[in-house]
Structure formats: structure tokens, C-alpha cells
Design a protein around this motif. Structure first.
Motif, PDB file in Angstrom:
ATOM      1  N   GLY A 241       0.821  -1.206   0.000  1.00 17.28           N
ATOM      2  CA  GLY A 241       0.000   0.000   0.000  1.00 17.28           C
ATOM      3  C   GLY A 241       0.852   1.251   0.000  1.00 17.28           C
ATOM      4  O   GLY A 241       2.085   1.198  -0.061  1.00 17.28           O
ATOM      5  N   THR A 242       0.170   2.383   0.083  1.00 15.08           N
ATOM      6  CA  THR A 242       0.829   3.687   0.093  1.00 15.08           C
ATOM      7  C   THR A 242       0.853   4.237   1.509  1.00 15.08           C
ATOM      8  O   THR A 242      -0.153   4.192   2.225  1.00 15.08           O
ATOM      9  N   VAL A 243       1.993   4.743   1.917  1.00 14.09           N
ATOM     10  CA  VAL A 243       2.157   5.259   3.281  1.00 14.09           C
ATOM     11  C   VAL A 243       1.267   6.487   3.489  1.00 14.09           C
ATOM     12  O   VAL A 243       1.280   7.428   2.685  1.00 14.09           O
ATOM     13  N   ILE A 244       0.482   6.438   4.562  1.00 11.71           N
ATOM     14  CA  ILE A 244      -0.410   7.547   4.890  1.00 11.71           C
ATOM     15  C   ILE A 244       0.066   8.216   6.183  1.00 11.71           C
ATOM     16  O   ILE A 244       0.871   7.659   6.928  1.00 11.71           O
ATOM     17  N   GLU A 245      -0.453   9.390   6.437  1.00  9.39           N
ATOM     18  CA  GLU A 245      -0.067  10.121   7.635  1.00  9.39           C
ATOM     19  C   GLU A 245      -0.801   9.553   8.843  1.00  9.39           C
ATOM     20  O   GLU A 245      -2.014   9.337   8.810  1.00  9.39           O
ATOM     21  N   GLY A 246      -0.079   9.303   9.929  1.00  2.35           N
ATOM     22  CA  GLY A 246      -0.680   8.791  11.145  1.00  2.35           C
ATOM     23  C   GLY A 246      -0.857   9.886  12.182  1.00  2.35           C
ATOM     24  O   GLY A 246      -0.811  11.078  11.868  1.00  2.35           O
ATOM     25  N   ASP A 247      -1.046   9.464  13.433  1.00  2.00           N
ATOM     26  CA  ASP A 247      -1.254  10.464  14.492  1.00  2.00           C
ATOM     27  C   ASP A 247       0.054  10.919  15.137  1.00  2.00           C
ATOM     28  O   ASP A 247       0.050  11.755  16.040  1.00  2.00           O
ATOM     29  N   LYS A 248       1.187  10.350  14.702  1.00  2.00           N
ATOM     30  CA  LYS A 248       2.542  10.752  15.136  1.00  2.00           C
ATOM     31  C   LYS A 248       2.801  10.481  16.623  1.00  2.00           C
ATOM     32  O   LYS A 248       3.720  11.056  17.206  1.00  2.00           O
TER      33      LYS A 248
ATOM     34  N   LEU B  97      -0.139   2.244   7.198  1.00  2.00           N
ATOM     35  CA  LEU B  97      -0.904   1.795   6.034  1.00  2.00           C
ATOM     36  C   LEU B  97      -2.346   1.572   6.453  1.00  2.00           C
ATOM     37  O   LEU B  97      -2.613   1.045   7.537  1.00  2.00           O
ATOM     38  N   GLY B  98      -3.288   1.930   5.585  1.00  2.00           N
ATOM     39  CA  GLY B  98      -4.680   1.568   5.801  1.00  2.00           C
ATOM     40  C   GLY B  98      -4.906   0.127   5.381  1.00  2.00           C
ATOM     41  O   GLY B  98      -4.152  -0.422   4.568  1.00  2.00           O
ATOM     42  N   LEU B  99      -5.937  -0.516   5.914  1.00  2.00           N
ATOM     43  CA  LEU B  99      -6.203  -1.931   5.620  1.00  2.00           C
ATOM     44  C   LEU B  99      -7.574  -2.129   4.989  1.00  2.00           C
ATOM     45  O   LEU B  99      -8.081  -3.248   4.953  1.00  2.00           O
TER      46      LEU B  99
ATOM     47  N   ILE C  63      -0.572  -4.473  14.057  1.00  2.00           N
ATOM     48  CA  ILE C  63      -1.805  -4.469  13.268  1.00  2.00           C
ATOM     49  C   ILE C  63      -2.986  -4.512  14.226  1.00  2.00           C
ATOM     50  O   ILE C  63      -3.054  -5.389  15.099  1.00  2.00           O
ATOM     51  N   GLY C  64      -3.893  -3.563  14.094  1.00  2.00           N
ATOM     52  CA  GLY C  64      -5.052  -3.561  14.978  1.00  2.00           C
ATOM     53  C   GLY C  64      -5.687  -2.200  15.138  1.00  2.00           C
ATOM     54  O   GLY C  64      -5.540  -1.332  14.275  1.00  2.00           O
ATOM     55  N   GLU C  65      -6.370  -2.023  16.252  1.00  2.00           N
ATOM     56  CA  GLU C  65      -7.178  -0.820  16.485  1.00  2.00           C
ATOM     57  C   GLU C  65      -6.588   0.108  17.546  1.00  2.00           C
ATOM     58  O   GLU C  65      -7.235   1.048  17.980  1.00  2.00           O
ATOM     59  N   ARG C  66      -5.360  -0.167  18.006  1.00  2.00           N
ATOM     60  CA  ARG C  66      -4.673   0.674  18.992  1.00  2.00           C
ATOM     61  C   ARG C  66      -5.565   0.944  20.228  1.00  2.00           C
ATOM     62  O   ARG C  66      -5.944   2.086  20.503  1.00  2.00           O
ATOM     63  N   PRO C  67      -5.912  -0.089  20.973  1.00  2.00           N
ATOM     64  CA  PRO C  67      -6.867   0.061  22.090  1.00  2.00           C
ATOM     65  C   PRO C  67      -6.381   0.975  23.213  1.00  2.00           C
ATOM     66  O   PRO C  67      -7.202   1.498  23.979  1.00  2.00           O
ATOM     67  N   THR C  68      -5.064   1.176  23.318  1.00  2.00           N
ATOM     68  CA  THR C  68      -4.553   2.071  24.363  1.00  2.00           C
ATOM     69  C   THR C  68      -5.088   3.483  24.194  1.00  2.00           C
ATOM     70  O   THR C  68      -5.281   4.218  25.163  1.00  2.00           O
ATOM     71  N   TYR C  69      -5.381   3.843  22.937  1.00  2.00           N
ATOM     72  CA  TYR C  69      -5.831   5.210  22.644  1.00  2.00           C
ATOM     73  C   TYR C  69      -7.291   5.257  22.198  1.00  2.00           C
ATOM     74  O   TYR C  69      -7.702   6.147  21.475  1.00  2.00           O
ATOM     75  N   GLY C  70      -8.083   4.270  22.618  1.00  2.00           N
ATOM     76  CA  GLY C  70      -9.500   4.276  22.293  1.00  2.00           C
ATOM     77  C   GLY C  70      -9.801   3.403  21.091  1.00  2.00           C
ATOM     78  O   GLY C  70      -8.959   2.653  20.598  1.00  2.00           O
TER      79      GLY C  70
ATOM     80  N   ASN D 150     -10.366   2.665  17.278  1.00  2.00           N
ATOM     81  CA  ASN D 150      -9.900   3.204  16.007  1.00  2.00           C
ATOM     82  C   ASN D 150     -10.185   2.225  14.880  1.00  2.00           C
ATOM     83  O   ASN D 150     -10.418   1.038  15.110  1.00  2.00           O
ATOM     84  N   HIS D 151     -10.137   2.724  13.642  1.00  2.00           N
ATOM     85  CA  HIS D 151     -10.223   1.830  12.488  1.00  2.00           C
ATOM     86  C   HIS D 151      -8.950   1.005  12.417  1.00  2.00           C
ATOM     87  O   HIS D 151      -7.863   1.520  12.710  1.00  2.00           O
ATOM     88  N   PRO D 152      -9.038  -0.260  12.037  1.00  2.00           N
ATOM     89  CA  PRO D 152      -7.827  -1.079  11.935  1.00  2.00           C
ATOM     90  C   PRO D 152      -6.810  -0.458  10.972  1.00  2.00           C
ATOM     91  O   PRO D 152      -7.179   0.037   9.908  1.00  2.00           O
ATOM     92  N   ASN D 153      -5.557  -0.478  11.395  1.00  2.00           N
ATOM     93  CA  ASN D 153      -4.497  -0.024  10.504  1.00  2.00           C
ATOM     94  C   ASN D 153      -3.219  -0.784  10.815  1.00  2.00           C
ATOM     95  O   ASN D 153      -3.176  -1.626  11.719  1.00  2.00           O
ATOM     96  N   LEU D 154      -2.202  -0.510  10.041  1.00  2.00           N
ATOM     97  CA  LEU D 154      -0.897  -1.140  10.224  1.00  2.00           C
ATOM     98  C   LEU D 154       0.118  -0.055  10.525  1.00  2.00           C
ATOM     99  O   LEU D 154       0.200   0.940   9.796  1.00  2.00           O
TER     100      LEU D 154
END
Length: 313
Positions: free
Chosen positions: A190-197, A209-211, A243-250, A252-256
Motif C-alpha cells: 500500500g501507500t504510506v499515509i499520515e498517522g497520528d505521530k 498503512l490503511g487496511l 496491526i489492529g485498532e490501537r486500544p490504548t488510545y480508544g 480506532n479503524h484497523p491499521n498497520l
């Protein structure tokens, strides 16, 4: 590799095409054996694959859970590596789905694409209500002057290789088992997208990456190899991937998210391939950033050890 899309308003000039026909999701060893049989003996013939887009399963059940093992872009990239001359894409529409098997062969395979040889797996189905099978294609194809070869199903350690079996292995967090059926490491392209940093603030910068539209592997942390395919940083990098929904921060949509060791440059918009090597642990929520950092230190150490032992770089 030339891509030719079925369009009745555009005439196809290619002739003497030998193709493997199917959906080829994942391009596993079984698919590759079918494709290999399509390589022509005649040096004047061109070699290719005929596939359908969208996948018929998506067309008939658009609301079902995503099942694709690879995006169309990733499939095209992999097929080109296999040395194809042409990729024939047939839009799977309502009209196409309602063609009787004999009409599909005559209209699409013979009159439009002018095929001289078609290879299909022995479990291939086609035509209205999936009335056509490999045996019928061989009989009708031969009557139209198209040679048809039926490829047997391939087994590994007495286990039938299939996209379904690969999905199950990934769902169970077993990328190595999946790789034995794929003939290569399972990769997400996929194409690298901007995350929450957030990773930068924790000392672990990541690329994202989006999934969307893909079958999701088991959520958790993996040892991985990231190949940067475009831009000035092309190359392979050992990494740890979440890979997942990052549960520590609430929720989220699944991403990588991938942390590349000894790499911190921005590569937004570049194309990458993330190969999953080994599942390390399931996704969990942490009570604090400090607790998360300690776990990331441990995850990174494990990933580096795994990749070093396997001598993947």
C-alpha cells in the motif's frame, strides 16, 4: 506487462494469447502452478492471465467481511514479476454474470480476446449461476478452437493449498504457515499515509498503512520486513509491526503501523510492501505511555532477533 480491460467499444489487436483464467486471490502456489502451465511453447504466442474485477464474491455479497488477501494493485505488481506479457481484466457486472457458459466462451474468450489457449484449475466455475465447470469449458472451448488445459489442485504436506486455508492461517496468527502455501512471505502492499505521530513522541516513529478492503490478519505485533518500493529510500528494512485498532488510545479503524529499525525519514505517499514474518503477541491496552514503551522495547528486541536468526536481510 500490458493491461487490457474488456470493453466492447475498444477492439483488441493482440492475437495468439495463452492465458491462465481465474480470480487468483493471493497468488499462492496453486495459482502459480496454473499460471505456469499457460506459458506458451510457440514463441509467437503471448503469455498472460485473465481475471475478474471486482471479485464475483464481492459483487454478489458487497456487505460481507473483507476477504481479499491482496489489493488489485498488489496483484498486478506480483503478476508482472512472474513475467506476464498481458493482464486481461474482465469487469464483473450484472450483464457478465448472466452470460450462459457457451456465450461467455464465444463472446469474451474467442471473439473479443481471441484466445488460443486457456488454463484453469480443476475447481474453476463460470457462467450464469456457475453452471460452467472445467470439464464443460474444455468441451466447449475445443469446439470453438480454443485449447483448454485443466490444472490439478496442488497440495502441500497433504493439505490442499487454497486462499481459504491461507486466510485461516493468518486469522490464527501463523504467517509462516501461510508463507508455505504462498511460496513467499504474506505481504500487505500500500501507500504510506499520515498517522497520528504518537510513535515519534514515544521514541518509536512509525509508518502507517490503511487496511480497507483486505482480509485482516490476527491483531497484534509481528516481526516483519518492510520493502520501500518507490522514492529515494528504496530497499528492505527489518521492522516490528503492529496491526489492529490501537486500544490504548480508544477505538480506532484497523491499521498497520511499522517501526523500521535505524530509519526515521518521512516517506508519505511512497509505496511499500510489509511482509509478516512471525506473530509475537496479541494486541493489548496499556495503562500508561511508560508501560507501552517498555513493551515496545521488548517487541523490538524480539523482532530483531527473529529476523537475524532467519537471515532475511
Amino acid at each position: 506487462m500490458q493491461i487490457i480491460r474488456y470493453n466492447e467499444e475498444i477492439k483488441v489487436t493482440e492475437k495468439k494469447l495463452s492465458v491462465a483464467m481465474g480470480n487468483f486471490d493471493g497468488l499462492h502456489l496453486g495459482h502459480r502452478s496454473v499460471i505456469e502451465l499457460a506459458k506458451p511453447i510457440n514463441p509467437l504466442s503471448k503469455f498472460g492471465v485473465l481475471t475478474f474485477e471486482p471479485h464475483p464474491r464481492e459483487f454478489f455479497s458487497p456487505k460481507q467481511e473483507s476477504f481479499r488477501l491482496m489489493t488489485q494493485d498488489a496483484k498486478q505488481m506480483t503478476l508482472e514479476k512472474l513475467g506476464l506479457d498481458v493482464l486481461l481484466e474482465v469487469p464483473f457486472t450484472r450483464e457478465m454474470s448472466e452470460l450462459e457458459p457457451s456465450v461467455f466462451i464465444k463472446k469474451v474468450l474467442l471473439e473479443y480476446f481471441k484466445l488460443e489457449h486457456v488454463v484453469i484449475g480443476e475447481d474453476f466455475k463460470f457462467g450464469y449461476q456457475r453452471k460452467g465447470d472445467a470439464r464443460l469449458l474444455k468441451i466447449l472451448g475445443n469446439s470453438f478452437g480454443i485449447k483448454v488445459t485443466i490444472a490439478p489442485l496442488i497440495k502441500s504436506n497433504k493439505i490442499e493449498i487454497s486462499s481459504t486455508a491461507i486466510r485461516e492461517a493468518l486469522k490464527n496468527g501463523d504467517p509462516r504457515k501461510a508463507s508455505k502455501m504462498l511460496g513467499d512471505w504474506y505481504s500487505i502492499v500500500g501507500t504510506v499515509i499520515e498517522g497520528d505521530k504518537r510513535g515519534r513522541n514515544l521514541g518509536y516513529p512509525t509508518i502507517n498503512l490503511g487496511l480497507s478492503g483486505l482480509h485482516l490478519p490476527k491483531f497484534g505485533v509481528y516481526s516483519a520486513i518492510v520493502k520501500i518500493l518507490t522514492g529515494s529510500h528504496k530497499g528492505s528494512y527489518s521492522s516490528v509491526v503492529s496491526i489492529g485498532e490501537r486500544p490504548t488510545y480508544g477505538t480506532n479503524h484497523p491499521n498497520l503501523e511499522a517501526h523500521l529499525f535505524n530509519f526515521s525519514d518521512d516517506i508519505y505517499g511512497e509505496k511499500i510492501a510489509v511482509s509478516l514474518i512471525s506473530f509475537q503477541r496479541p494486541e493489548i491496552a496499556f495503562k500508561s505511555s511508560a508501560e507501552l514503551i517498555l513493551q515496545m522495547n521488548a517487541d523490538s528486541a524480539i523482532a530483531q532477533e527473529v529476523i537475524q536468526k532467519l537471515e532475511l536481510l
